[in-house]
Design an enzyme around this catalytic site. Sequence first.
Site, PDB file in Angstrom:
ATOM      1  N   TYR A 198       1.657  29.079  14.463  1.00  0.00           N
ATOM      2  CA  TYR A 198       3.122  29.122  14.487  1.00  0.00           C
ATOM      3  C   TYR A 198       3.767  29.885  13.341  1.00  0.00           C
ATOM      4  CZ  TYR A 198       2.373  25.081  11.401  1.00  0.00           C
ATOM      5  OH  TYR A 198       1.931  24.251  10.402  1.00  0.00           O
ATOM      6  N   CYS A 255      -5.895 -11.622 -11.084  1.00  0.00           N
ATOM      7  CA  CYS A 255      -6.419 -10.604 -10.174  1.00  0.00           C
ATOM      8  C   CYS A 255      -7.394 -11.249  -9.194  1.00  0.00           C
ATOM      9  CB  CYS A 255      -7.113  -9.502 -10.968  1.00  0.00           C
ATOM     10  SG  CYS A 255      -7.967  -8.285  -9.923  1.00  0.00           S
ATOM     11  N   CYS A 258      -3.236  -5.580 -12.533  1.00  0.00           N
ATOM     12  CA  CYS A 258      -4.398  -6.128 -13.229  1.00  0.00           C
ATOM     13  C   CYS A 258      -4.658  -5.234 -14.431  1.00  0.00           C
ATOM     14  CB  CYS A 258      -5.609  -6.161 -12.302  1.00  0.00           C
ATOM     15  SG  CYS A 258      -7.154  -6.531 -13.169  1.00  0.00           S
ATOM     16  N   LYS A 300      13.006  14.853  12.173  1.00  0.00           N
ATOM     17  CA  LYS A 300      12.001  13.948  12.729  1.00  0.00           C
ATOM     18  C   LYS A 300      12.595  12.974  13.739  1.00  0.00           C
ATOM     19  CE  LYS A 300       8.553  14.126   9.091  1.00  0.00           C
ATOM     20  NZ  LYS A 300       7.606  13.326   8.289  1.00  0.00           N
ATOM     21  N   CYS A 353     -12.436  -4.387 -13.875  1.00  0.00           N
ATOM     22  CA  CYS A 353     -12.150  -4.862 -12.523  1.00  0.00           C
ATOM     23  C   CYS A 353     -12.916  -4.012 -11.511  1.00  0.00           C
ATOM     24  CB  CYS A 353     -10.645  -4.778 -12.255  1.00  0.00           C
ATOM     25  SG  CYS A 353     -10.172  -5.275 -10.586  1.00  0.00           S
ATOM     26  N   ASP A 359       1.736  17.221  15.204  1.00  0.00           N
ATOM     27  CA  ASP A 359       1.181  16.132  14.408  1.00  0.00           C
ATOM     28  C   ASP A 359      -0.340  16.241  14.401  1.00  0.00           C
ATOM     29  OD1 ASP A 359       1.126  13.891  12.853  1.00  0.00           O
ATOM     30  OD2 ASP A 359       1.379  12.478  14.504  1.00  0.00           O
ATOM     31  N   LYS A 385       7.383  19.927  15.929  1.00  0.00           N
ATOM     32  CA  LYS A 385       6.625  19.634  14.705  1.00  0.00           C
ATOM     33  C   LYS A 385       5.321  18.961  15.119  1.00  0.00           C
ATOM     34  CE  LYS A 385       6.858  17.594  10.121  1.00  0.00           C
ATOM     35  NZ  LYS A 385       5.538  16.961  10.212  1.00  0.00           N
ATOM     36  N   CYS A 416     -11.155  -9.715 -10.134  1.00  0.00           N
ATOM     37  CA  CYS A 416     -11.862  -9.983 -11.393  1.00  0.00           C
ATOM     38  C   CYS A 416     -11.338 -11.203 -12.143  1.00  0.00           C
ATOM     39  CB  CYS A 416     -11.793  -8.762 -12.302  1.00  0.00           C
ATOM     40  SG  CYS A 416     -10.126  -8.377 -12.892  1.00  0.00           S
ATOM     41  N   GLU A 468      11.096  24.768  16.977  1.00  0.00           N
ATOM     42  CA  GLU A 468       9.773  24.560  17.560  1.00  0.00           C
ATOM     43  C   GLU A 468       9.363  23.103  17.339  1.00  0.00           C
ATOM     44  OE1 GLU A 468       7.022  26.021  13.780  1.00  0.00           O
ATOM     45  OE2 GLU A 468       7.732  27.500  15.218  1.00  0.00           O
TER      46      GLU A 468
END
Length: 687
Positions: free
Chosen positions: A239, A421, A437, A327, A443, A129, A127, A424, A125
């Site tokens: 399904y 970072c 970081c 897929k 932060c 989405d 797939k 920060c 069947e």
Amino acid sequence: MSPNGDSPSPQTLSEDQASAEMASLAEEIRGHDHHYYVEARPRISDAAYDRLYRRLQALEEAFPHLADPDSPTQRVGVDPVSQLPTVAHAAPMLSLDSSQEPDAVRRFDERVRKALEGDPTYVLEPKLDGASLELVYEGGVLSRAVTRGNGREGEGVTENVRTIQSVPLRLRDDVRPVPSFLSIRGEVLIFLSDFERMNERILEEGGEPFANPRNAAAGALRQLDSRITATRPLRLLAYDILAVEGASFDSDLDGVDALRDWGLPVPERIQRAESAEEILEYHGAYDRDRDDLDYEIDGVVIKLDDLAAREDLGATSHHPRWAMAFKFEPRKEVTRIDRIAIQVGRTGALTPVALLRPVEVGGVTVSRASLHNRDELVRKDIREGDLVRVQRAGDVIPQVVERILEEDRERSAPFEMPTRCPVCDTPVEVKGPLTRCPNVFGCRAQLKGRIVHFASRNALDIEGLGEETAVLLVEAGLVPEIATLFDLTPDELLPLPGFAEKSAENLVAAIQAKREPELRRFLFGLGIPEVGVTVARDLAQHFGSLEAVLAADQEALEEVAGVGPIMSEQIVAFLADPQHAEAIQAVLARGVRPMGPEPAEGGSDALAGTKWVFTGALERLARGDAKALVEAAGGRVVGSVSKATSFVVVGADPGSKYDKAVSLSIPVLTEAEFVERMREAGLEVPE
């Protein structure tokens, strides 16, 4: 490090290297799980996620003694968002193992044939989405609808689903009788033609159009106001039958025929196949035709048709062994990188992100692509200004596949990860391929994510404190650290966008109501590395108080089931860090008192540390009731038999789990013996 074709074989790694990579992969996958399943805003393609997942699986198979029981491979996933009620599924909604490779399909077919010792028949069947959903009918009437969530429980969206025209509120009974109980799985979609018309209407009204059908469908399902859902052109395709009482089926296609008879819409072009080559032909035909479909698919699903044989094959905690997704290749387009920016996540990881010249990939305009980490940048030699090929599968932020050579164009200098970072200005730390970081609670970027995590469903469960509100609180300077959440007043919230007197009072009241959280929720909310929902619960049950957890050394932590040397080291390091310790004490100073677990009513800890597997049909107890008994006594029910299994309970017509238990010399109990064991554990079992 994000795995790729150049990743070293697991067998070539030392234990320290494997452990570090496993921890890194687990953290990255958990982050993507949250974006995908909770926020419905995935950050990487399905193909990239699958590579991460398969790499972690390969490492765990090569180093089983290093595998974490709380690893993403042992989960189906990650938890539901907090605004809607949490509802348990009638049966697990597992994800599917997947691949884009024809050879993987052939290997799947070979494994099934070997396990069944015969020639299987498959059901094929598309797939779909969209957004996965469970529908439950009782007496033929729709009683509840639940999003997939983490596979065990999801968000109750019944009122929203009732607005979908293609969902029957009452099953048809003119062709065949309706069962007394029916749980089905389906996909909620917005067809492409409907999606275009919806966006045109939104633009005419001056609104912001949706980026893609899948996110629009998922967002519509999770609306708090069903009147909004009713304005979205949602459709359902059913399904699979998850659970049924009052009817029985021998094959998957029999179940599909029943769904049609009961008035439920099902996908088109469902058919049987007898071989891997027939599967490849079906996949190829759908791949050629998918651009002509009015809804998105990203591959085809292969399922064993014989339901009894499925029971014999069983499932892992993540996916059934009798099915897989084959897929399609991701769609790819070419564009240019204008700039490389740095994104700081909740855990402090600095992720390079390519800011692209907008390009349409598979019908979606994209302008950002994750570059994952420093090693990926170096391996692919990606720089600002480069012409690159990007790909996406579904609706996710794409990945940069490769750089396209331009012989006559001068390139910019190689991109360098920052030494401080960008949020920060704290000096960063480098560990393996990751740049972090270390300013965990100071932060702003991390603080926003940590507030959301601290307030999430499995943590303190503070209603109304989601990502948007967390950003407002931090940017306004009202919450410089998590502890100051408990200092907020309604007057401070009123100037913020979206707050009125009532909503400000409600948020403050919701926060104040969490001054005595369950210990397991508090521990999970701290965001301790590798401490997920299960480990937090086990720590709470084992130690009983926050003080005992904070005082525990590595040896004491490793007495907890599922906590090994690596995890215990990380827990001790986190709790001993002066900054973390100060942040925890600051929360406690606001009068927050985590409460230790109370024994379950009628329960005990007599089965603590044991793992139980059920196989076959129980005659006296419902499977759910039997599971509840084990858990009330401190045990755990798992889906598959392994050397770590303590007992296997056998009902009528047991499957292959019984044979495996015998082969591994695991104690096997009849239902009567199980009942007696529960009574010995101090539990009350109904006569």
